[in-house]
Each structure stands twice: as structure tokens, then as C-alpha cells.
Design an enzyme around this catalytic site. Sequence first.
Site, PDB file in Angstrom:
ATOM      1  N   LYS A  13       0.833  -1.217   0.000  1.00 18.44           N
ATOM      2  CA  LYS A  13       0.000   0.000   0.000  1.00 18.44           C
ATOM      3  C   LYS A  13       0.868   1.268   0.000  1.00 18.44           C
ATOM      4  CE  LYS A  13      -2.064  -0.965   3.944  1.00 18.44           C
ATOM      5  NZ  LYS A  13      -1.507  -2.274   4.342  1.00 18.44           N
ATOM      6  N   ARG A  88      -9.088   0.999   9.478  1.00 23.81           N
ATOM      7  CA  ARG A  88      -8.668  -0.375   9.732  1.00 23.81           C
ATOM      8  C   ARG A  88      -9.699  -1.135  10.553  1.00 23.81           C
ATOM      9  NH1 ARG A  88      -2.767   0.432   9.318  1.00 23.81           N
ATOM     10  NH2 ARG A  88      -1.590  -1.451   9.695  1.00 23.81           N
ATOM     11  N   ARG A 127      12.143  -6.249   5.115  1.00 22.51           N
ATOM     12  CA  ARG A 127      11.994  -4.818   4.845  1.00 22.51           C
ATOM     13  C   ARG A 127      12.976  -3.995   5.683  1.00 22.51           C
ATOM     14  NH1 ARG A 127       5.727  -2.931   4.946  1.00 22.51           N
ATOM     15  NH2 ARG A 127       5.906  -3.068   7.201  1.00 22.51           N
ATOM     16  N   ARG A 160      11.912  -1.982  11.148  1.00 25.03           N
ATOM     17  CA  ARG A 160      10.859  -1.565  12.074  1.00 25.03           C
ATOM     18  C   ARG A 160      10.736  -2.592  13.201  1.00 25.03           C
ATOM     19  NH1 ARG A 160       5.494  -0.159   8.702  1.00 25.03           N
ATOM     20  NH2 ARG A 160       4.565  -1.231  10.453  1.00 25.03           N
ATOM     21  N   ARG A 171      -0.152  -9.149  13.488  1.00 23.75           N
ATOM     22  CA  ARG A 171      -0.753  -8.100  12.650  1.00 23.75           C
ATOM     23  C   ARG A 171      -1.680  -8.712  11.593  1.00 23.75           C
ATOM     24  NH1 ARG A 171       4.676  -5.375  11.075  1.00 23.75           N
ATOM     25  NH2 ARG A 171       3.465  -4.046   9.690  1.00 23.75           N
TER      26      ARG A 171
END
Length: 214
Positions: A13, A88, A127, A160, A171
Site C-alpha cells: 500500500k 482499519r 523490509r 521496524r 498483525r
Amino acid sequence: MNLIFFGPPGAGKGTQAQKLVETQAIPQISTGDILRANRRDGTGLGLEAQTYMDRGLLVPDQLVIDMVGARLQDSDCEGGYILDGFPRTVAQAVALDEFLEKRDSSIDKVVVLTVPDGLIVERIVGRRSCGNCGAGFHVEFKPPAKQGVCDVCGSELAQRSDDTEEKVRVRLNEYAQNTAPVAAYYKQRGIVREINGVGGMDEVFGRLTEALEN
Ligand code: AMP
């Protein structure tokens, strides 16, 4: 155009929104980015959000709703915006509708990026991003020229704290339980465009621009 980018964590996204920002003069509003900036700055909101974010859980609705409401009133949102990571929960979607109705506005399209869970874990765990300029990398799919160093500004790359496999599972569970029902909320209006998020960045962007035209 008022857009929502929707999909599980790691669906792309943020990456796709950034690409669209380059071609359309509208801002990307990432609730995750705003919350992380608040954490870095040590604001009350940041401190409150931190305990949830560290565990991979959703931050309470009202905190995020107030934060987005304030951001949408900024002048750069007048010509449209891309909401990335919001709403969300169905409660957030309802609150957004109420906010927009009061201003004679509405969401034009909801882009849903679909990616299988296995690939999501691989994407998120690898990531890395630059703590200085924010440029994004991936240890396997988009490695920097020098390991751990940003190609753009030479600063150190970081992972992160919620990008570990264990937290990604939490998540994904939050997504399935609380966020996936939001797509059904918008589907009845005929504004949802589902696109396959698997593939190269440009390939997915091609699908995205096509979906936005229809
Ligand atoms: P993201 O960068 O979108 O993956 O978001 C990182 C974390 O920020 C999430 O795991 C949540 O803890 C929090 N967060 C971001 N957006 C929202 C939202 N709309 N509602 C609740 N929590 C959020």
C-alpha cells in the site's frame, strides 16, 4: 480523488501510494507513518500508541480517528488524498463517513491489494528503511548497493520493531479479525477495486492505474 488503499500489512500500500503521489498532486496519509513520527517525537499520542504498536495490535479507534480528522483538514487535502492504513476497523470507516458527510465529501475509490500470507511474511521480515530520508529497501527483493546503508543518503538502514515474524503473525490476525470486514462495508457502494499485489512494483502500479480509470 479521495482514495483508500486497503490490504494486509506488507501488501504494498505504502509503496504504491508513494508512486501515485508522484503522478497525482495529492498527499499520501499513512496512519502508521504519522504514529511512528509521534513516537519519535515523544508526543502524548505517540506514547499512548507505542504499547499497541510494539505488540502488533491496533491502536484504539478514537486516537486514530481524531488524528486523521485533523490531518484531512490540512489545505493539501483539498484536491484529494490517499488514505494508507486507514480505516482499519468498521468503526473507523463509519467515523470517516460521518466526518466526510459533514463536509459534503466522500470516498471515490477503495483499492484493495491482495497478496498471499506467505509472501507477506517474506516481504515484511526483509523490509529495511532509512532512518534519515525514509527510502525503502528489502534485503532480498531490493537490496542496497552496500549492506545496511541507504543508497540515497548514505545513512544507516533500520528494521521496524514490529517487522519480526512473530509480530507480523499478530498483525495478520488483527487484519483478518478487524480490518478485512471493512472491505465488505465499502463493497456495497460499488467503489472497491481489487488488484493483485503480487509482482514487481511497476507491474502492480500498472494494474492500479488501470483500476483507477474504471
Ligand atoms: P502500518 O505502518 O500501517 O503497518 O501500521 C503500523 C502500526 O500502527 C499498526 O500495527 C498499528 O499498531 C498502528 N496503526 C496504523 N494505522 C492504524 C489504524 N488505522 N488503526 C489502528 N492502529 C493503526
